[in-house]
Design a protein around this motif. Structure first.
Motif, PDB file in Angstrom:
ATOM      1  N   LYS A  99       0.838  -1.199   0.000  1.00 20.22           N
ATOM      2  CA  LYS A  99       0.000   0.000   0.000  1.00 20.22           C
ATOM      3  C   LYS A  99       0.876   1.254   0.000  1.00 20.22           C
ATOM      4  O   LYS A  99       2.081   1.197   0.286  1.00 20.22           O
ATOM      5  N   THR A 100       0.238   2.404  -0.258  1.00 24.24           N
ATOM      6  CA  THR A 100       0.968   3.651  -0.501  1.00 24.24           C
ATOM      7  C   THR A 100       1.953   4.007   0.622  1.00 24.24           C
ATOM      8  O   THR A 100       3.108   4.376   0.347  1.00 24.24           O
ATOM      9  N   ALA A 101       1.539   3.878   1.867  1.00 26.65           N
ATOM     10  CA  ALA A 101       2.415   4.289   2.981  1.00 26.65           C
ATOM     11  C   ALA A 101       3.679   3.438   3.039  1.00 26.65           C
ATOM     12  O   ALA A 101       4.695   3.868   3.599  1.00 26.65           O
ATOM     13  N   ASP A 102       3.602   2.245   2.472  1.00 25.66           N
ATOM     14  CA  ASP A 102       4.764   1.341   2.493  1.00 25.66           C
ATOM     15  C   ASP A 102       5.454   1.213   1.138  1.00 25.66           C
ATOM     16  O   ASP A 102       6.418   0.457   1.000  1.00 25.66           O
ATOM     17  N   HIS A 103       4.943   1.923   0.157  1.00 21.78           N
ATOM     18  CA  HIS A 103       5.527   1.838  -1.202  1.00 21.78           C
ATOM     19  C   HIS A 103       6.999   2.243  -1.120  1.00 21.78           C
ATOM     20  O   HIS A 103       7.325   3.283  -0.552  1.00 21.78           O
ATOM     21  N   THR A 104       7.880   1.429  -1.687  1.00 17.13           N
ATOM     22  CA  THR A 104       9.301   1.716  -1.478  1.00 17.13           C
ATOM     23  C   THR A 104       9.794   2.815  -2.427  1.00 17.13           C
ATOM     24  O   THR A 104       9.283   2.978  -3.537  1.00 17.13           O
ATOM     25  N   HIS A 105      10.791   3.541  -1.952  1.00 17.88           N
ATOM     26  CA  HIS A 105      11.387   4.591  -2.789  1.00 17.88           C
ATOM     27  C   HIS A 105      11.980   3.986  -4.054  1.00 17.88           C
ATOM     28  O   HIS A 105      11.909   4.574  -5.133  1.00 17.88           O
ATOM     29  N   ASP A 106      12.591   2.806  -3.911  1.00 22.38           N
ATOM     30  CA  ASP A 106      13.199   2.158  -5.083  1.00 22.38           C
ATOM     31  C   ASP A 106      12.150   1.864  -6.151  1.00 22.38           C
ATOM     32  O   ASP A 106      12.356   2.151  -7.327  1.00 22.38           O
TER      33      ASP A 106
END
Ligand SMILES: NC(=O)c1ccc[n+]([C@@H]2O[C@H](COP(=O)([O-])OP(=O)(O)OC[C@H]3O[C@@H](n4cnc5c(N)ncnc54)[C@H](O)[C@@H]3O)[C@@H](O)[C@H]2O)c1
Length: 251
Positions: A99-106
């Motif tokens: 989900k969005t809050a955990d979407h990784t920067h990579d």
């Protein structure tokens, strides 16, 4: 479809939808430049086209590198004198389904770099050439995820909505210059990219098929048919449109 002797570049032509599209252009008599970050796979596509009587060459291009996109198009024009059709197909999915809050920067940076910035680079350079030669046709490979919400997929969703927006905005700008720009929006289609999504869980395929009124995934050559048609003169009054190929999923 009249594509005889058209000079056509396809990005991401080493696999899946890009490979099927390159082969269909080849079948219709186009001169195909199969480009991919993976040269071996692009060469396999070109070899298959040549083996069945078509004309194709392969070139390594990473669409995230502006200079590589410039030299892809410069080399094509040097060899063939023009660029009739540009198919911006190269694309990737994120490595994680979060989900969005955990979407990784990579995932964010990698997906945006290929799917959004890569398409921008290819559009920018191809349109410059099409302006010089007095016209051309472009097809961007967006996604159903560029028209509808999809969970656990933020960078992909953002990039594909961007491709739809870039398609429409650029079509508006260049209609009077004889340059048509359209997009296809496939739903779930058999390819390496879909395999990556299905590998998340063993029952993923069945879960996804429940959302598809036709009850099956698409095939790459079904998407290729629409790309070739949108690129060809057969659709010559169509620009700035998205064509959804999803077995009814969007319904
Ligand atoms: N398969 C689906 O379900 C589906 C659905 C909707 C949209 N799409 C879109 O279709 C397009 C093709 O995907 P596919 O399903 O055939 O996947 P695929 O993984 O089989 O093919 C993608 C190709 O792009 C190439 N590529 C990746 N990064 C690149 C880069 N930086 N520069 C150049 N080439 C690069 C890969 O090497 C590969 O050959 C993508 O834009 C994808 O987002 C696919």
């Amino acid at each position: 479809m009249n594509l005889e002797n058209k000079i056509v570049i396809i990005t991401g032509a080493g696999s899946g939808i890009g490979a099927a599209t390159a082969k269909l252009f080849g079948h219709h008599g186009a001169k195909v430049i199969a480009s991919d970050i993976n040269l071996k796979n692009a060469q396999n596509t070109a070899d298959a086209i040549n083996a069945s009587g078509g004309k194709a060459s392969a070139i390594k291009t990473d669409v995230t590198q502006f200079e590589e996109v410039e030299s892809l198009i410069a080399n094509t024009v040097k060899e063939y004198g023009r660029l009739d059709v540009m198919v911006n197909n190269a694309g990737i999915g994120g490595k994680h389904q979060l989900k969005t809050a955990d979407h990784t920067h990579d995932d964010w940076h990698n997906v945006i770099a290929v799917n959004q910035t890569g398409v921008f680079y290819c559009m920018k350079v191809a349109i410059k050439q099409m302006l010089v030669q007095g016209g051309g046709s472009m097809v961007n490979v967006a996604s159903l995820a560029g028209l509808k919400a999809s969970g656990n997929n933020l960078s992909y969703s953002a990039s594909k909505f961007a491709v739809v927006g870039m398609t429409k905005s650029a079509a508006l700008e260049y209609g009077r210059k004889n340059i048509r720009i359209n997009a296809v929006c496939p739903g779930f289609t058999h390819s390496a990219l879909l395999d990556q999504l299905l590998s998340v869980s063993p029952d993923m395929a069945n879960k996804l098929k429940r959302f598809i009124p036709m009850g099956r995934f698409g095939e790459a050559d079904e998407i290729a048919e629409a790309i070739c048609w949108l690129a060809s003169e057969n659709s010559k009054f169509i620009t700035g449109q998205t064509l959804t190929l999803d077995g009814g999923t969007s319904l």
